[in-house]
Design a protein around this motif. Structure first.
Motif, PDB file in Angstrom:
ATOM      1  N   UNK A  21       1.036  -1.820   0.475  1.00  0.00           N
ATOM      2  CA  UNK A  21      -0.214   0.012   0.378  1.00  0.00           C
ATOM      3  C   UNK A  21       0.805   1.507   0.002  1.00  0.00           C
ATOM      4  N   UNK A  22       1.850   1.257   1.111  1.00  0.00           N
ATOM      5  CA  UNK A  22       2.957   2.023   0.313  1.00  0.00           C
ATOM      6  C   UNK A  22       3.144   2.622  -0.504  1.00  0.00           C
ATOM      7  N   UNK A  23       3.714   1.615  -1.465  1.00  0.00           N
ATOM      8  CA  UNK A  23       4.459   1.972  -2.006  1.00  0.00           C
ATOM      9  C   UNK A  23       3.762   2.361  -3.107  1.00  0.00           C
ATOM     10  N   UNK A  24       2.876   1.876  -2.634  1.00  0.00           N
ATOM     11  CA  UNK A  24       1.912   2.833  -4.493  1.00  0.00           C
ATOM     12  C   UNK A  24       1.407   3.262  -4.026  1.00  0.00           C
ATOM     13  N   UNK A  25       1.360   4.103  -2.317  1.00  0.00           N
ATOM     14  CA  UNK A  25       1.268   5.858  -2.111  1.00  0.00           C
ATOM     15  C   UNK A  25       1.991   6.719  -2.850  1.00  0.00           C
ATOM     16  N   UNK A  60      -6.467  10.934  -1.273  1.00  0.00           N
ATOM     17  CA  UNK A  60      -7.465   9.372  -1.994  1.00  0.00           C
ATOM     18  C   UNK A  60      -6.533   9.403  -2.841  1.00  0.00           C
ATOM     19  N   UNK A  61      -6.352   8.883  -3.369  1.00  0.00           N
ATOM     20  CA  UNK A  61      -5.712   7.975  -5.169  1.00  0.00           C
ATOM     21  C   UNK A  61      -6.095   8.845  -5.883  1.00  0.00           C
ATOM     22  N   UNK A  62      -5.358   9.495  -6.450  1.00  0.00           N
ATOM     23  CA  UNK A  62      -5.686  10.255  -7.738  1.00  0.00           C
ATOM     24  C   UNK A  62      -6.539   9.747  -8.515  1.00  0.00           C
ATOM     25  N   UNK A  86      -7.206   4.919   0.515  1.00  0.00           N
ATOM     26  CA  UNK A  86      -6.813   5.813   0.406  1.00  0.00           C
ATOM     27  C   UNK A  86      -6.316   5.823   1.696  1.00  0.00           C
ATOM     28  N   UNK A  87      -5.860   6.799   1.878  1.00  0.00           N
ATOM     29  CA  UNK A  87      -4.874   6.461   3.045  1.00  0.00           C
ATOM     30  C   UNK A  87      -5.379   7.968   4.552  1.00  0.00           C
ATOM     31  N   UNK A 114       9.651   6.797   3.736  1.00  0.00           N
ATOM     32  CA  UNK A 114       8.156   7.540   3.876  1.00  0.00           C
ATOM     33  C   UNK A 114       7.703   6.337   4.815  1.00  0.00           C
ATOM     34  N   UNK A 115       7.818   4.944   5.085  1.00  0.00           N
ATOM     35  CA  UNK A 115       7.614   4.714   6.717  1.00  0.00           C
ATOM     36  C   UNK A 115       7.719   5.444   7.874  1.00  0.00           C
ATOM     37  N   UNK A 116       9.689   5.669   8.186  1.00  0.00           N
ATOM     38  CA  UNK A 116       9.649   6.543   8.812  1.00  0.00           C
ATOM     39  C   UNK A 116       9.148   7.672   9.254  1.00  0.00           C
TER      40      UNK A 116
END
Length: 151
Positions: free
Chosen positions: A8-12, A79-81, A61-62, A39-41
């Motif tokens: 999910x984070x890689x997609x974001x 939200x996912x574009x 979304x996230x 990104x995670x940090x």
């Protein structure tokens, strides 16, 4: 709402292609360019309740929440574009609200939004958020503080 996975984070990460986009979404302390580790940090996943909104296999979304000034404060809502303009932000905010208010045992929610992010402001206004006076110094110039009481 589910716990976000590394996938999910890689997609974001693909949703943000400039420093300005990252600033608007996550504020000045989020590094850009980023890699999965930074990104995670910078998301502070170990400190903030963080959720991905998914439908079937699609990441829609996230968002995050934490307690700030006796309110359930939302952070890094996105939200996912590919799904913007379809009411996803409403679903995301309502599910985060339900979870956050119950978890934190609070009655109000809040968030910061940059004044230039008119699409987000319009969305938050439709959801019942109102511009409010922040009792401390705002963390960013050109920033609005918005709150919403439990309905």
């Amino acid at each position: 709402l589910v716990t976000p996975t590394t996938q999910h984070l890689q997609q974001m990460m693909t949703w943000f292609t400039s420093q300005q986009q990252v600033l608007q979404w996550a504020g000045p302390n989020f590094r850009y360019p980023f890699d999965i580790a930074t990104f995670k940090e910078d998301l502070s996943l170990d400190r903030l309740a963080s959720y991905a909104l998914v439908a079937d296999t699609a990441l829609l979304g996230f968002g995050q929440y934490y307690q700030r000034l006796d309110k359930c404060h939302f952070a890094r809502i996105v939200v996912n574009p590919s799904y913007r303009g379809k009411g996803i932000s409403s679903t995301l905010i309502e599910q985060l609200t339900d979870r956050g208010l119950a978890h934190l045992k609070l009655q109000q929610s809040s968030l910061f939004v940059l004044k230039a992010n008119q699409a987000a402001i319009n969305s938050y206004l439709k959801l019942g958020f109102v511009e409010s006076t922040y009792p401390e110094t705002l963390p960013l110039d050109h920033c609005l503080y918005m709150t919403r009481a439990l309905r």
